[in-house]
Design an enzyme around this catalytic site. Structure first.
Site, PDB file in Angstrom:
ATOM      1  N   LYS A 136      14.610   4.039  17.493  1.00  0.00           N
ATOM      2  CA  LYS A 136      14.973   2.700  17.196  1.00  0.00           C
ATOM      3  C   LYS A 136      16.265   2.125  17.151  1.00  0.00           C
ATOM      4  CE  LYS A 136      15.407  -0.073  13.776  1.00  0.00           C
ATOM      5  NZ  LYS A 136      16.339  -1.132  14.180  1.00  0.00           N
TER       6      LYS A 136
ATOM      7  N   GLU B 100      24.424  10.068   8.830  1.00  0.00           N
ATOM      8  CA  GLU B 100      25.965   9.833   8.982  1.00  0.00           C
ATOM      9  C   GLU B 100      26.148   8.330   8.402  1.00  0.00           C
ATOM     10  OE1 GLU B 100      29.062   8.455   9.495  1.00  0.00           O
ATOM     11  OE2 GLU B 100      29.060   8.866  11.762  1.00  0.00           O
TER      12      GLU B 100
ATOM     13  N   CYS C  48      32.535   4.219  11.826  1.00  0.00           N
ATOM     14  CA  CYS C  48      32.429   4.840  10.602  1.00  0.00           C
ATOM     15  C   CYS C  48      33.799   5.672   9.873  1.00  0.00           C
ATOM     16  CB  CYS C  48      31.389   6.028  10.604  1.00  0.00           C
ATOM     17  SG  CYS C  48      31.576   6.908  12.238  1.00  0.00           S
TER      18      CYS C  48
ATOM     19  N   GLU D  46      33.487   0.098   1.951  1.00  0.00           N
ATOM     20  CA  GLU D  46      33.532   0.038   3.312  1.00  0.00           C
ATOM     21  C   GLU D  46      33.602  -1.501   3.939  1.00  0.00           C
ATOM     22  OE1 GLU D  46      30.459   1.741   5.861  1.00  0.00           O
ATOM     23  OE2 GLU D  46      32.232   2.749   7.055  1.00  0.00           O
TER      24      GLU D  46
END
Ligand code: NAP
Ligand code: MG
Length: 454
Positions: free
Chosen positions: A150, A225, A259, A356
């Site tokens: 996906k 993650e 990330c 973040e």
């Protein structure tokens, strides 16, 4: 296309039923030709896929760039070589997934084998669609799993192309299924599906938590993650030139949508002003522009949503009293470009220092000594990566030990390699991708106990 705001393609949206069809096709493929294939032949298919990706490299580069806004130069230099390296690495591992003979008892032959975990749901983010996708697909295929992939709704094109190439390479139908669609519908259907054995996910902590909840239904195995707020710590005894250069690419590479972005630059008080000034100069020297131009070093953010999210964080930072040294606004009227931004006067407790942002926004934080640096560096909910710049060998070893991070870079920032375990802890998720650790993610050990008598 986030660089032009133009629609470049219409893509079918997978619904719950489509996901179900894909999962059933993946289950069937597991029991068919694929399930009986020699391990070395799985490796050969991965090599063949690498060759086809190489053959169609320019098409993939263009698709990825038009879809995500990533500069073609970066895709050519980094993403595509990493994709091929990943395939070659796991191709070689396919026939080296060994069990062990473990002499437990005198009256038995006892050994282990590693079987594929089964049907794997692969949920991919938009920041490195090809590369992160392959980080998951290649080891899963090497282990003999089948996949339902996906991709992120806003960047589905290269995953679809990889699906096509997998068929051309000779993977049996049903081994690699691609279901473009929305996370809330197609992604959630995959996570909830009772016949999916494992989900591997990269994305936000919020969705990571939803995935864990969905996975509880049939106790799917999960690898997450989930990003970070990584500290890049610069001491006065470091090579300041090299440190600032790496700090710049550490936060501005891929428009900060990484990330492991070094989004918190911790500079010692003695060099704080110098680091801020030099970093601002680097920010100003970034060549923002058309991702298709090879001279462009920074493209737009991936979407309007992401641009607005980043701009709102810039406002939050200002409101908290941090100082914008350079940048701080949209860079163009057309396209989702935000100026590379450097915040000085950032306090550890501010939201821009804790959350973040996932954009080209550097926060530079002052520290006074080693303990202070360590306290600040470890003082977020994340635990993915960190960097330390210093010539003091005892200090760098101490920091390597004491930093809470899945990867600690010393006198460098940002490189990854498929041979090295990758992942984090706490809100950065759990589990490790890459290397032979990925084999654990996609296999299930089985013990065989043969009564031999004595
Ligand atoms: P996200 O929602 O976590 O998206 C990641 C992937 O998960 C996409 O394929 C998404 O599909 C899918 N997804 C969303 N909801 C789902 C659900 N309920 N079940 C299953 N799959 C689901 O990330 P985002 O909203 O695009 O970005 C938000 C923030 O996440 C970013 O600003 C950044 O902080 C972080 N992020 C981190 C990484 C990383 O590398 N760790 C990557 C991307 C984003 P759709 O896109 O179709 O919704
Ligand atoms: Mg989302």
């Amino acid at each position: 296309n986030p660089a032009t705001e133009q629609v470049i393609a219409q893509v079918a949206e997978a619904g719950v039923e489509d996901v179900d069809v894909a999962v059933r096709s993946a289950r069937k493929a597991l029991d068919g030709e694929w399930g009986h294939m020699k391990a070395s032949d799985r490796g050969r298919l991965l090599l063949k896929l690498a060759d086809l990706i190489k053959r169609d490299e320019e098409e993939l580069v263009m698709l990825e760039s038009l879809d995500s806004g990533k500069p073609v130069s970066a895709i050519r230099r980094q993403d595509l070589p990493a994709v091929i390296d990943t395939l070659v690495y796991y191709a070689g591992m396919a026939d080296k997934i060994n069990g062990q003979v473990i002499p437990a008892r005198a009256d038995a032959l006892t050994y282990t084998v590693r079987e594929p975990v089964g049907v794997v749901g692969v949920i991919i983010p938009w920041n490195f669609p090809l590369m992160i996708g392959m980080w998951k697909m290649a080891p899963a295929l090497a282990c003999g799993c089948t996949l339902v992939v996906k991709p992120a709704e806003i960047t589905p094109l290269t995953a679809l192309k990889i699906g096509e190439l997998a068929l051309e390479a000779g993977f049996p139908a049903g081994v690699v299924n691609v279901v473009p669609g929305f996370g809330k519908v197609a992604g959630q259907a995959l996570v909830d599906h009772p016949d999916v054995d494992k989900v591997t996910f990269t994305g936000s902590p919020t969705v990571g938590r939803q995935i864990l909840q969905g996975a509880a239904g049939n106790l799917k195995r999960v690898t997450l993650e989930l990003g970070g707020k990584s500290a890049n710590i610069i001491f006065p005894d470091a090579d300041i030139d090299a440190a600032v250069k790496a700090a710049g690419s550490g936060i501005f590479f891929n428009t900060g949508q990484v990330c492991s972005a070094g989004s918190r630059i911790l500079a010692h008080a003695d060099i704080y002003d110098e680091v801020v000034e030099r970093l601002a100069a680097r920010a100003k020297s970034m060549r923002i522009g058309d991702p298709l131009e090879t001279s462009t070093s920074m493209g737009p953010l991936v979407s309007e949503v992401q641009m607005n999210r980043v701009l709102s964080y810039i406002d939050i930072g200002r409101g908290e009293g941090a100082r914008v040294v350079t940048g701080g606004a949209r860079a163009t009227d057309k396209g989702y470009y935000v100026q590379p931004t450097v915040f000085a006067g950032v306090e550890h407790e501010m939201r821009v220092s804790q959350e973040e942002i996932f954009g080209p926004v550097a926060t530079v934080i002052k520290f006074k000594d080693d303990d202070d640096a360590l306290r600040i560096a470890n003082g977020t909910v994340y635990s993915l990566a960190a960097g330390v710049w210093s010539a003091d060998i005892a200090r760098v070893h101490r920091f390597a030990r004491q930093l809470k991070a899945g990867t600690v870079w010393i006198n460098t920032y940002g490189p990854t390699d498929i041979r090295l375990p990758w992942g984090g802890a706490r809100d950065s998720g759990f589990g490790r991708e890459h290397g032979d650790m990925a084999i654990e993610n996609f296999t299930e050990p089985k013990v065989v106990w043969i009564n031999t008598g004595r």
